[in-house]
Structures are given as structure tokens and as C-alpha cells.
Design a protein around this motif. Structure first.
Motif, PDB file in Angstrom:
ATOM      1  N   ILE A 167       0.866  -1.178   0.000  1.00 29.57           N
ATOM      2  CA  ILE A 167       0.000   0.000   0.000  1.00 29.57           C
ATOM      3  C   ILE A 167       0.905   1.231   0.000  1.00 29.57           C
ATOM      4  O   ILE A 167       1.723   1.414   0.914  1.00 29.57           O
ATOM      5  CB  ILE A 167      -0.913   0.001   1.243  1.00 29.57           C
ATOM      6  CG1 ILE A 167      -1.798  -1.243   1.240  1.00 29.57           C
ATOM      7  CG2 ILE A 167      -1.754   1.267   1.297  1.00 29.57           C
ATOM      8  CD1 ILE A 167      -2.441  -1.542   2.577  1.00 29.57           C
ATOM      9  N   LEU A 168       0.786   2.057  -1.023  1.00 27.44           N
ATOM     10  CA  LEU A 168       1.639   3.230  -1.181  1.00 27.44           C
ATOM     11  C   LEU A 168       0.782   4.479  -1.349  1.00 27.44           C
ATOM     12  O   LEU A 168      -0.365   4.403  -1.767  1.00 27.44           O
ATOM     13  CB  LEU A 168       2.542   3.086  -2.414  1.00 27.44           C
ATOM     14  CG  LEU A 168       3.466   1.866  -2.456  1.00 27.44           C
ATOM     15  CD1 LEU A 168       4.022   1.677  -3.865  1.00 27.44           C
ATOM     16  CD2 LEU A 168       4.610   2.025  -1.460  1.00 27.44           C
ATOM     17  N   HIS A 169       1.347   5.626  -0.993  1.00 20.41           N
ATOM     18  CA  HIS A 169       0.687   6.877  -1.352  1.00 20.41           C
ATOM     19  C   HIS A 169       1.736   7.939  -1.621  1.00 20.41           C
ATOM     20  O   HIS A 169       2.917   7.775  -1.328  1.00 20.41           O
ATOM     21  CB  HIS A 169      -0.332   7.333  -0.297  1.00 20.41           C
ATOM     22  CG  HIS A 169       0.215   7.607   1.055  1.00 20.41           C
ATOM     23  ND1 HIS A 169      -0.541   7.520   2.201  1.00 20.41           N
ATOM     24  CD2 HIS A 169       1.439   7.982   1.475  1.00 20.41           C
ATOM     25  CE1 HIS A 169       0.191   7.827   3.249  1.00 20.41           C
ATOM     26  NE2 HIS A 169       1.394   8.125   2.829  1.00 20.41           N
ATOM     27  N   LYS A 170       1.281   9.018  -2.214  1.00 22.54           N
ATOM     28  CA  LYS A 170       2.169  10.111  -2.599  1.00 22.54           C
ATOM     29  C   LYS A 170       2.169  11.147  -1.477  1.00 22.54           C
ATOM     30  O   LYS A 170       1.139  11.747  -1.180  1.00 22.54           O
ATOM     31  CB  LYS A 170       1.670  10.730  -3.903  1.00 22.54           C
ATOM     32  CG  LYS A 170       2.564  11.794  -4.503  1.00 22.54           C
ATOM     33  CD  LYS A 170       1.872  12.481  -5.680  1.00 22.54           C
ATOM     34  CE  LYS A 170       1.499  11.471  -6.752  1.00 22.54           C
ATOM     35  NZ  LYS A 170       0.830  12.114  -7.914  1.00 22.54           N
ATOM     36  N   TYR A 171       3.331  11.355  -0.854  1.00 15.97           N
ATOM     37  CA  TYR A 171       3.423  12.347   0.215  1.00 15.97           C
ATOM     38  C   TYR A 171       3.522  13.761  -0.354  1.00 15.97           C
ATOM     39  O   TYR A 171       3.087  14.724   0.277  1.00 15.97           O
ATOM     40  CB  TYR A 171       4.644  12.076   1.102  1.00 15.97           C
ATOM     41  CG  TYR A 171       4.422  10.974   2.106  1.00 15.97           C
ATOM     42  CD1 TYR A 171       3.795  11.228   3.323  1.00 15.97           C
ATOM     43  CD2 TYR A 171       4.834   9.669   1.845  1.00 15.97           C
ATOM     44  CE1 TYR A 171       3.587  10.222   4.252  1.00 15.97           C
ATOM     45  CE2 TYR A 171       4.636   8.650   2.766  1.00 15.97           C
ATOM     46  CZ  TYR A 171       4.015   8.931   3.967  1.00 15.97           C
ATOM     47  OH  TYR A 171       3.802   7.925   4.876  1.00 15.97           O
ATOM     48  N   MET A 172       4.140  13.894  -1.534  1.00 16.60           N
ATOM     49  CA  MET A 172       4.325  15.200  -2.159  1.00 16.60           C
ATOM     50  C   MET A 172       3.913  15.111  -3.621  1.00 16.60           C
ATOM     51  O   MET A 172       4.234  14.132  -4.293  1.00 16.60           O
ATOM     52  CB  MET A 172       5.792  15.621  -2.072  1.00 16.60           C
ATOM     53  CG  MET A 172       6.294  15.809  -0.651  1.00 16.60           C
ATOM     54  SD  MET A 172       8.091  15.720  -0.584  1.00 16.60           S
ATOM     55  CE  MET A 172       8.372  13.982  -0.937  1.00 16.60           C
ATOM     56  N   PRO A 173       3.212  16.133  -4.150  1.00 15.59           N
ATOM     57  CA  PRO A 173       2.745  16.069  -5.545  1.00 15.59           C
ATOM     58  C   PRO A 173       3.868  16.152  -6.567  1.00 15.59           C
ATOM     59  O   PRO A 173       3.817  15.509  -7.606  1.00 15.59           O
ATOM     60  CB  PRO A 173       1.802  17.275  -5.658  1.00 15.59           C
ATOM     61  CG  PRO A 173       2.257  18.210  -4.590  1.00 15.59           C
ATOM     62  CD  PRO A 173       2.731  17.336  -3.464  1.00 15.59           C
TER      63      PRO A 173
END
Length: 218
Positions: free
Chosen positions: A185-191
Motif C-alpha cells: 500500500i503506497l501513497h504520494k506524500y508530495m505532488p
């Protein structure tokens, strides 16, 4: 915490109001991270604001600033966060010692990095345990409103520039995935970021949607 202590930490996190649905800690290609327990099913990781700890309270608790400089005092739920963070930090200390023994020549690159305007490996890691703990906390912190906080358990989700972001709500920080078929499970911390920027600010590098480079010789 990264072994037998994980189950206890996850159980306490949920008892204090956190949500850990279809997610568990495991070894991944990025190190340790949260992975889906039921591939193909939705995953949800939520850290309520009550479990978030202000970084200035953490640093005051461990002697890096005075209590007067903090925006508040530790609460009962902060005790869970303190225990969680110290477990992670102790694991990272073991990894650093192992790295120093395996690759002592790695720090030779420090002679070149300042000439390129980059931080040295030594400054990225810290000269002693006290410095390393402060760096460790600063790198785990995220902005939530006007606060810089550490969100226990939720912060185990690793960054990917190719993943969706996370949600900031009045209640806390939420990461939701419809499908965990790919495993981690991953997400983007910075755009917007680059491998070099990640290295400069967080001490690691990863694939990004943009990149910069510079020439140097050893």
C-alpha cells in the motif's frame, strides 16, 4: 516493533481509535511497509488526530527543546506514540550500524557531495544517536493544518510518486485503496518531487515523474 511487537502495536492502535483495515506490516522492496492482507480487497489506514503527536512535543519530551517551546503537553494517547517511535528508532539504529560495518567506504563520497551543493551522508544520518533521533522525527513528520505531526502506524505507508495521495480530514489522516492486488500500500506524500529532492530532504531516493542529475567523480 518490526517483528513480534507489530501485532501488539496494531492492536493498541485500533483500540485507541485508529483504523487498520486489510493492512499489515511486512518486508517490501522499499524496506518495511504496509501491505494488503486480502489482495483485491479495499484497504484503509486512518490515524485520528487524537493519536497524532506534535513534533515539538516529541522533541521536548526527549530533551531537544524545552517544554515551554512546545505547543502543549504529552497526553495519555501520546504514550502509545512515544513507545511506537522508540521501537522504530531502535530498529533504524541497528540498520545504520550494520550498514557502517558492511560498507565503511560508502562515506568517502562525502568529500564530493558538498562541492556539488549537496548534504553529506554524515549529515543525512547524524553523528550520534541524539542527532539521528531528531532527524528521524523530522523526516517522519507531515503537515496537518498548522501542525507538524507524526501519525503512528499510518506513517509506515511508503512514498511513491506514481500512487494516489492521502486525505487530510478534520478527524485525521486517511489512506484508502480500492484494490491491494499489487501488494504494498503506497501513497504520494508530495505532488511534485525528484529523486535528488527526496535524497536531500528524506535520505532516500526513488523513481519519480521528473528527475535532475549532476556530474561528479570519485
Amino acid at each position: 516493533m518490526l517483528s513480534e511487537g507489530w501485532k501488539d502495536a496494531a492492536r493498541e492502535f485500533q483500540a485507541l481509535g485508529g483504523v487498520l483495515k486489510n493492512a499489515t506490516l511486512d518486508k517490501t522492496e522499499k524496506g518495511y511497509g504496509l501491505v494488503g492482507t486480502s489482495p483485491g480487497s479495499p484497504a484503509q489506514i486512518f490515524c485520528p488526530k487524537e493519536l497524532m503527536i506534535d513534533t515539538d512535543i516529541i522533541l521536548a519530551e526527549y530533551g531537544f527543546s524545552t517544554p515551554e517551546e512546545a505547543n502543549g503537553k504529552p497526553t495519555v494517547t501520546d504514550m502509545f506514540g512515544f513507545s511506537y517511535l522508540m521501537s522504530l528508532f531502535n530498529e533504524s539504529e541497528k540498520e545504520i550500524k550494520s550498514l557502517e560495518m558492511k560498507t565503511p567506504s560508502l562515506f568517502d563520497i562525502d568529500q564530493v557531495l558538498p562541492e556539488c551543493g549537496l548534504r553529506t551522508l554524515a549529515s543525512q544520518v547524524g553523528k550520534n544517536a541524539a542527532e539521528r533521533f531528531k532527524i528521524f522525527i523530522e523526516r517522519r513528520a507531515v503537515k496537518n493544518g498548522t501542525r507538524r505531526v507524526v501519525a503512528p502506524i499510518w506513517d509506515l505507508i511508503n512514498h511513491s510518486s506514481f500512487s494516489a495521495g492521502y486525505s487530510r480530514t478534520k478527524e485525521g489522516l486517511l489512506t484508502f485503496r480500492n484494490d491491494t492486488q499489487d501488494g504494498e500500500i503506497l501513497h504520494k506524500y508530495m505532488p511534485k518531487t525528484s529523486p535528488l529532492m527526496l535524497w536531500q530532504h528524506y535520505g532516500f531516493s526513488d523513481r519519480c515523474t521528473s528527475s535532475f542529475s549532476f556530474p561528479f567523480e570519485l
